[in-house]
Enzyme design. Structure first.
Site, PDB file in Angstrom:
ATOM      1  N   ARG A  75      17.152 -59.859 -41.465  1.00 23.51           N
ATOM      2  CA  ARG A  75      17.146 -59.695 -40.011  1.00 23.51           C
ATOM      3  C   ARG A  75      18.326 -58.813 -39.617  1.00 23.51           C
ATOM      4  O   ARG A  75      19.477 -59.172 -39.884  1.00 23.51           O
ATOM      5  CB  ARG A  75      17.237 -61.075 -39.325  1.00 23.51           C
ATOM      6  CG  ARG A  75      17.333 -60.949 -37.842  1.00 23.51           C
ATOM      7  CD  ARG A  75      17.286 -62.267 -37.071  1.00 23.51           C
ATOM      8  NE  ARG A  75      17.523 -61.940 -35.686  1.00 23.51           N
ATOM      9  CZ  ARG A  75      18.554 -62.364 -34.948  1.00 23.51           C
ATOM     10  NH1 ARG A  75      19.415 -63.237 -35.437  1.00 23.51           N
ATOM     11  NH2 ARG A  75      18.702 -61.943 -33.716  1.00 23.51           N
ATOM     12  N   GLU A 115      19.453 -67.693 -36.999  1.00 26.49           N
ATOM     13  CA  GLU A 115      20.885 -67.684 -37.369  1.00 26.49           C
ATOM     14  C   GLU A 115      21.344 -69.111 -37.553  1.00 26.49           C
ATOM     15  O   GLU A 115      20.998 -69.996 -36.763  1.00 26.49           O
ATOM     16  CB  GLU A 115      21.765 -67.069 -36.267  1.00 26.49           C
ATOM     17  CG  GLU A 115      21.674 -65.584 -36.138  1.00 26.49           C
ATOM     18  CD  GLU A 115      22.602 -65.036 -35.042  1.00 26.49           C
ATOM     19  OE1 GLU A 115      23.646 -65.666 -34.745  1.00 26.49           O
ATOM     20  OE2 GLU A 115      22.246 -63.992 -34.475  1.00 26.49           O
ATOM     21  N   HIS A 137      20.816 -56.392 -29.800  1.00 26.98           N
ATOM     22  CA  HIS A 137      21.849 -57.371 -30.152  1.00 26.98           C
ATOM     23  C   HIS A 137      23.163 -56.875 -29.541  1.00 26.98           C
ATOM     24  O   HIS A 137      24.124 -56.596 -30.235  1.00 26.98           O
ATOM     25  CB  HIS A 137      21.933 -57.547 -31.666  1.00 26.98           C
ATOM     26  CG  HIS A 137      22.615 -58.792 -32.131  1.00 26.98           C
ATOM     27  ND1 HIS A 137      22.039 -59.681 -33.024  1.00 26.98           N
ATOM     28  CD2 HIS A 137      23.825 -59.309 -31.836  1.00 26.98           C
ATOM     29  CE1 HIS A 137      22.878 -60.685 -33.263  1.00 26.98           C
ATOM     30  NE2 HIS A 137      23.985 -60.477 -32.557  1.00 26.98           N
ATOM     31  N   TYR A 197      24.248 -73.417 -34.010  1.00 23.74           N
ATOM     32  CA  TYR A 197      25.575 -73.529 -34.618  1.00 23.74           C
ATOM     33  C   TYR A 197      26.194 -74.912 -34.431  1.00 23.74           C
ATOM     34  O   TYR A 197      26.817 -75.454 -35.326  1.00 23.74           O
ATOM     35  CB  TYR A 197      26.520 -72.461 -34.048  1.00 23.74           C
ATOM     36  CG  TYR A 197      26.170 -71.089 -34.564  1.00 23.74           C
ATOM     37  CD1 TYR A 197      26.658 -70.632 -35.776  1.00 23.74           C
ATOM     38  CD2 TYR A 197      25.293 -70.267 -33.860  1.00 23.74           C
ATOM     39  CE1 TYR A 197      26.309 -69.381 -36.281  1.00 23.74           C
ATOM     40  CE2 TYR A 197      24.933 -69.020 -34.354  1.00 23.74           C
ATOM     41  CZ  TYR A 197      25.442 -68.586 -35.564  1.00 23.74           C
ATOM     42  OH  TYR A 197      25.078 -67.357 -36.069  1.00 23.74           O
ATOM     43  N   GLU A 233      19.806 -63.777 -28.085  1.00 21.50           N
ATOM     44  CA  GLU A 233      20.672 -64.647 -27.285  1.00 21.50           C
ATOM     45  C   GLU A 233      20.914 -64.148 -25.854  1.00 21.50           C
ATOM     46  O   GLU A 233      22.044 -63.767 -25.492  1.00 21.50           O
ATOM     47  CB  GLU A 233      22.005 -64.868 -28.011  1.00 21.50           C
ATOM     48  CG  GLU A 233      21.827 -65.467 -29.393  1.00 21.50           C
ATOM     49  CD  GLU A 233      23.150 -65.730 -30.112  1.00 21.50           C
ATOM     50  OE1 GLU A 233      24.208 -65.285 -29.639  1.00 21.50           O
ATOM     51  OE2 GLU A 233      23.123 -66.386 -31.165  1.00 21.50           O
ATOM     52  N   ASN A 257      18.764 -69.799 -32.856  1.00 18.46           N
ATOM     53  CA  ASN A 257      20.097 -69.707 -33.462  1.00 18.46           C
ATOM     54  C   ASN A 257      20.818 -71.014 -33.173  1.00 18.46           C
ATOM     55  O   ASN A 257      20.984 -71.385 -32.002  1.00 18.46           O
ATOM     56  CB  ASN A 257      20.901 -68.555 -32.854  1.00 18.46           C
ATOM     57  CG  ASN A 257      20.347 -67.196 -33.243  1.00 18.46           C
ATOM     58  OD1 ASN A 257      19.412 -67.101 -34.031  1.00 18.46           O
ATOM     59  ND2 ASN A 257      20.928 -66.137 -32.690  1.00 18.46           N
TER      60      ASN A 257
END
Ligand code: IFM
Length: 455
Positions: free
Chosen positions: A77, A357, A121, A301, A166, A299
């Protein structure tokens, strides 16, 4: 044979983004991006670094594909830099920019790695920011124009497209908090920006289908489960508030065709929107935004823990001990990934999911023997993959996983000091060194793609 691990066709990958790794900021006709400008502004990037060279991937991409082959990943990606393709934001195309990505895609395909391409991005051409950036509706049309050039050139070979990475970060960090380029601190501008990013996604979704009908189209959201610090009504409401602004503000228009009513009211109360609410939303916008997706990129985290401060305002706090935090100050909380995936499945009519991610910043570098013993990153990956597998066992349709990131790289407002890579970068020599996590990920992929499966 009975498989204990992930399905045989599960897509294993690594992720990067153009600005964070490419460097070559002024070569072959590339225009200035908002991040070039932001990083060149004193005080904006914590360690004073910039990404003029970054990982020099623009020149070392062949070598970097060899690293991916070492890992045995099936997908890569990466993102395309708009200022390389249309340096003026709109108008003439820079063929050298398209040539660069075409060569990258062709080599990936040659070695059996699927290109998973993100169109945006965060590296907006600065010239568009000078006209209002994402807060200007015209930028949505400019995005479709730029993306059309890319899809026309690569659409016969790229079968997975991500429009945006995002949107929360683009809008909130870039236009409300001033932490990311372009650095505005203007909540209303941020909400306009968020809407125009989503709108450009919807229009581009349609455009891609017209030029590459067989392609899969999705968007990537950074989603963060929100939990109250206590059972008090105020903390529970603070968690609702955060969830609305961070997660539902994007999920609801995309998957339900409407902005969350409670969060619109919150924004009006905060003075971030006028009393008449979302005046910048025009007829037909939400229908375009909610066009069906082939996949949702997630994504993940960490989680957020919410309480109310002394003045009764919602506030995100860190409750975990120091040794459970990554270098970003983010709590290691793999259960949150499981809960998030299950929630998406249960509460939304959600398309198949890719974890686009997941990873951790830790500074572990080479020891005297040149080995990088990043055991905390191995633990991070191991526990998050286990959480993913539990969610899949509970029925969630997850199709793939991309580790963030292939390489240590330019971590935006933090600069190069925060290292997320499976490969260590020595920025002076540009040497890449496989960390223990790279070997672990390689072995994990191998164990889960062979007939036996071996989680
Ligand atoms: O490095 C970033 C990436 O660009 C977007 N998602 C989060 C990562 C870690 O902060």
């Amino acid at each position: 044979m009975k498989r204990k691990g992930f399905p045989a066709d599960f897509l294993w990958g690594v992720a990067t983004s153009s600005f964070q790794i490419e460097g070559a900021y002024d070569q072959d006709g590339r225009g200035e991006s908002i991040w070039d400008r932001f990083a060149a502004t004193p005080g904006r990037v914590a360690d004073g670094s910039n990404a003029r060279v970054a990982c020099d991937h623009y020149h070392r991409w062949r070598e970097d594909i060899e690293l991916m082959r070492e890992l045995g990943v099936g997908a890569y990606r990466f993102s395309i830099a708009w200022p390389r393709i249309v340096p003026g934001g709109t108008g003439p195309v820079n063929e050298a920019g398209l040539d660069f990505y075409e060569a990258l895609v062709d080599r990936l395909l040659e070695v059996g790695i699927k290109p998973f391409v993100t169109l945006y991005h965060w590296d907006l051409p600065q010239v568009l920011e000078d006209r209002g950036g994402w807060s200007n509706r015209d930028t949505a049309a400019a995005f479709v124009e730029y993306s059309t050039h890319v899809v026309k050139r690569l659409g016969d070979r790229v079968s997975s497209w991500v429009t945006h990475n995002e949107p929360w970060c683009i809008a909130t960090l870039g236009y409300e908090k001033g932490a990311h380029a372009p650095g505005w601190e203007d909540p209303e501008r941020a909400l306009r920006a968020a809407h125009h990013v989503l709108l450009s996604h919807g229009w581009t979704n349609e455009m891609i289908r017209s030029y590459a009908p067989a392609a899969q189209v999705g968007i990537v959201l950074n989603l963060t489960p929100s939990m109250p610090a206590s059972e008090s009504a105020a903390d529970v409401d603070a968690a609702r508030w955060f969830d609305g602004q961070f997660n539902r503000w994007f999920l609801d228009p995309l998957l339900r065709g409407s902005y969350p009513a409670d969060s619109v009211q919150d924004r009006i109360q905060q003075g971030h929107l006028p009393d008449d609410g979302l005046s910048f939303v025009r007829a037909g916008d939400l229908k375009a935004i909610a066009r069906p997706l082939d996949f949702l990129g997630v994504n993940y985290y960490t989680r957020a823990v919410l309480h109310t401060d002394g003045e009764g305002k919602p506030e995100s706090i860190v409750t975990a001990p120091q040794d459970e935090l990554t270098d970003m100050g983010w709590e290691l909380y793999p259960q949150g990934l499981h809960d998030l995936l299950v929630r998406l499945d249960r509460e939304y009519d959600c398309p198949p999911i890719y974890i686009t991610e997941n990873g951790a910043a830790y500074s572990d570098g080479p020891d005297d023997a040149g080995r990088v013993r990043d055991t905390r990153r191995v633990e991070y990956l191991r526990t998050h993959l286990a959480a993913t597998q539990r969610a899949m066992a509970a029925g969630v349709d997850v199709r793939g996983y991309f580790a963030w990131s292939l390489l240590d790289n330019f971590e935006w407002g933090h600069g190069i000091a925060k290292r997320f890579g499976l490969y260590w970068i020595d920025y002076a020599s540009q040497q890449r060194i496989a960390k223990d996590s790279a070997f672990w990920y390689r072995d994990f992929i191998q164990a889960n793609t062979t007939a036996q499966g071996a989680m």
